[in-house]
Structures are given as C-alpha cells and as structure tokens.
Design a protein around this motif. Structure first.
Motif, mmCIF file in Angstrom:
data_model
loop_
_atom_site.group_PDB
_atom_site.id
_atom_site.type_symbol
_atom_site.label_atom_id
_atom_site.label_comp_id
_atom_site.label_asym_id
_atom_site.label_seq_id
_atom_site.Cartn_x
_atom_site.Cartn_y
_atom_site.Cartn_z
ATOM 1 N N MET A 247 35.971 39.596 38.661
ATOM 2 C CA MET A 247 36.365 39.646 37.049
ATOM 3 C C MET A 247 35.803 40.827 36.375
ATOM 4 N N LEU A 248 34.399 40.724 36.749
ATOM 5 C CA LEU A 248 33.563 41.886 36.023
ATOM 6 C C LEU A 248 33.667 43.119 36.498
ATOM 7 N N PHE A 249 34.199 43.325 37.747
ATOM 8 C CA PHE A 249 34.147 44.642 38.390
ATOM 9 C C PHE A 249 35.379 45.126 38.808
ATOM 10 N N SER A 250 36.368 44.644 38.452
ATOM 11 C CA SER A 250 37.732 44.940 38.757
ATOM 12 C C SER A 250 38.316 46.006 37.931
ATOM 13 N N ASP A 251 39.327 46.763 38.508
ATOM 14 C CA ASP A 251 39.888 47.756 37.651
ATOM 15 C C ASP A 251 41.321 47.303 37.310
ATOM 16 N N GLY A 252 41.559 47.657 36.053
ATOM 17 C CA GLY A 252 43.018 47.178 35.590
ATOM 18 C C GLY A 252 42.868 46.005 35.358
ATOM 19 N N ASP A 253 44.041 45.017 35.482
ATOM 20 C CA ASP A 253 44.304 43.696 35.277
ATOM 21 C C ASP A 253 43.503 42.799 36.190
ATOM 22 N N ALA A 254 42.465 42.139 35.784
ATOM 23 C CA ALA A 254 41.485 41.380 36.537
ATOM 24 C C ALA A 254 42.257 40.013 37.037
ATOM 25 N N ARG A 255 43.092 39.535 36.168
ATOM 26 C CA ARG A 255 43.781 38.189 36.452
ATOM 27 C C ARG A 255 44.678 38.444 37.888
ATOM 28 N N GLU A 256 45.300 39.634 37.802
ATOM 29 C CA GLU A 256 46.239 39.870 38.940
ATOM 30 C C GLU A 256 45.423 40.168 40.150
ATOM 31 N N SER A 257 44.314 41.279 39.999
ATOM 32 C CA SER A 257 43.475 41.695 41.181
ATOM 33 C C SER A 257 42.636 40.498 41.817
ATOM 34 N N CYS A 258 42.442 39.682 41.007
ATOM 35 C CA CYS A 258 41.331 38.696 41.304
ATOM 36 C C CYS A 258 42.159 37.370 41.651
ATOM 37 N N ARG A 259 43.554 37.360 41.865
ATOM 38 C CA ARG A 259 44.189 35.935 41.819
ATOM 39 C C ARG A 259 43.782 35.130 43.250
#
Length: 80
Positions: free
Chosen positions: A50-62
């Motif tokens: 969540m801290l280091f994601s690019d863009g939409d964290a909810r989608e990329s960290c699902r």
C-alpha cells in the motif's frame, strides 16, 4: 478477643514465576488472540504494498489485501 490470626496470604509462597497467575485469563479467554498479534507477515506485506505502490493501491495490492483478510478470518476476525 480471639488469639487466632487470620492470614490473607495464599498457601503457595509468591515467586517470580507465579506472581501474575491470578491475573492471567483462563478457559476461553486465554485461547483468544489479539488482532495485533496474528497475521504479522501478511499485514507487513499489505502495508508495504500500500505504501510503495504506483497508482491505485487498492487495485495493485488486491491479492495481498485478500491474503491478509483471509488470514484474519481464520482467527475469527471480520474485516470490512
């Protein structure tokens, strides 16, 4: 007046090993775990994503969020 002394101390002498035994929960309460003490690896992975994601964290960290939720559900905690 009575000459008998009333002792309020326990029958077992107090030692460092048994000082808090009467304060520790027993039965079902001792089996319960706190949410902060379980799924630590999953939580750390979720937080890092969540801290280091690019863009939409909810989608990329699902997937890491789902892993954390399922781990918590395994211990009986319901996540929103």
């Amino acid at each position: 007046m009575s000459s008998q002394a009333v002792s309020s101390s326990p029958t077992t002498p107090a030692t460092a090993g048994n000082m808090g035994t009467d304060l520790k929960p027993t039965g079902d309460a001792s089996a319960k775990v706190k949410p902060c003490c379980v799924c630590k690896d999953e939580k750390a992975a979720r937080d890092e994503c969540m801290l280091f994601s690019d863009g939409d964290a909810r989608e990329s960290c699902r997937s890491t969020i789902d892993r954390y939720r399922s781990c918590m559900a395994g211990y009986g905690f319901k996540m929103p």
